[in-house]
Design a protein around this motif. Structure first.
Motif, short mmCIF file in Angstrom:
data_model
loop_
_atom_site.label_atom_id
_atom_site.label_comp_id
_atom_site.label_asym_id
_atom_site.label_seq_id
_atom_site.Cartn_x
_atom_site.Cartn_y
_atom_site.Cartn_z
N LEU A 223 3.52 -5.23 -4.68
CA LEU A 223 4.81 -4.93 -4.05
C LEU A 223 5.96 -5.27 -5.00
N HIS A 224 5.85 -6.38 -5.69
CA HIS A 224 6.90 -6.77 -6.64
C HIS A 224 7.12 -5.68 -7.69
N LEU A 225 6.03 -5.15 -8.25
CA LEU A 225 6.16 -4.12 -9.28
C LEU A 225 6.63 -2.79 -8.70
N ILE A 226 6.19 -2.47 -7.48
CA ILE A 226 6.67 -1.25 -6.82
C ILE A 226 8.18 -1.33 -6.65
N LEU A 227 8.66 -2.45 -6.16
CA LEU A 227 10.10 -2.62 -5.95
C LEU A 227 10.86 -2.59 -7.27
N HIS B 166 8.35 -15.23 1.05
CA HIS B 166 7.09 -15.82 1.49
C HIS B 166 6.00 -15.60 0.44
N GLY B 167 5.92 -14.37 -0.09
CA GLY B 167 4.91 -14.06 -1.09
C GLY B 167 5.11 -14.84 -2.37
N LEU C 26 12.08 -7.35 4.38
CA LEU C 26 11.62 -7.25 3.00
C LEU C 26 11.94 -8.53 2.23
N SER C 27 13.15 -9.05 2.42
CA SER C 27 13.53 -10.27 1.74
C SER C 27 12.62 -11.42 2.14
N GLU D 260 0.81 -1.21 0.00
CA GLU D 260 0.00 0.00 0.00
C GLU D 260 0.85 1.27 0.00
N ARG D 261 1.93 1.29 0.80
CA ARG D 261 2.69 2.51 1.03
C ARG D 261 4.06 2.52 0.35
#
Length: 221
Positions: free
Chosen positions: A121-125, A75-76, A69-70, A36-37
């Motif tokens: 989150l993957h695309l944000i990173l 996990h995801g 984060l890792s 989200e953030r």
């Protein structure tokens, strides 16, 4: 030596369960908040407030924020690809390449909808400054490799009626394009939810089939 009292074993087991539960709670909260953030805005203090766990408990399970984060990404990714394998475990027999590919992508849509936080989150990173950090970059690369392997398998299975060698040639030629299509479809759906993710995945199936049929024709010479 006498065995430890039974109560000690019970307390130890209960402590282990609490530890596993608190670690899972941290991972769930971190996955949601980072999606989200963003990573930079998700501080350990924010996570502590969200989970109700002291910061010391978070650092007990994860040595650092980058370590957290890792763990979130690992996990995801595990959950995502396991869900993909389960959803696509029994593809239909027969049918055209388009019908088979459409089936695979419909199952993919189901997984996308239930694992949107991980994909976001993957695309944000992928598009952020954090991607340059070695540990983050390595995790992103692994997720991309796993995704491409999965796409390769889907395409090869869709074209299996053409023979194993030809089907693999099609998959090897188109797996990268398929991943790009996945990325685009997911981002478009995030931007405009009312449009529907399935519409774009159907178009991706059309495009992959058309290009695959051209490759098959070229293989036949």
């Amino acid at each position: 030596m006498e065995p430890p009292p039974l109560s000690a074993g019970i307390n130890g087991s209960a402590g282990n369960r609490r530890g596993r539960r608190s670690r899972a709670e941290i991972l769930d909260a971190a996955s949601r908040l980072m999606a989200e953030r963003g990573y930079a805005a998700t501080s350990i203090s924010v996570l502590s407030a969200e989970t109700g766990l002291p910061k010391s408990a978070i650092y007990h399970h994860f040595d650092s924020k980058s370590g957290l984060l890792s763990a979130v990404m690992a996990h995801g990714a595990y959950d995502f690809f396991r869900a993909m394998e389960q959803a696509q475990a029994t593809p239909p027999e027969g049918g055209t390449a388009r019908e088979r590919l459409g089936w695979f992508l419909r199952r993919t849509e189901e997984v996308f909808l239930t694992h949107a936080d991980f994909l976001r989150l993957h695309l944000i990173l992928l598009m952020s400054a954090e991607a340059s950090e070695a540990e983050v970059s390595s995790m992103i690369e692994q997720v991309r490799r796993d995704g491409r392997r999965h796409m390769n398998r889907m395409i090869a299975q869709a074209f299996e009626a053409e023979g194993a060698e030809t089907a693999q040639a099609v998959a090897d030629e188109l797996d990268y394009f398929g991943i790009v299509g996945f990325d685009g479809a997911f981002i478009a759906w995030q931007a405009e939810r009312s449009h529907g993710l399935g519409v774009e995945l159907d178009r991706l199936a059309d495009a992959l089939t058309a290009m695959g049929e051209q490759i098959v024709a070229g293989q036949r010479g």
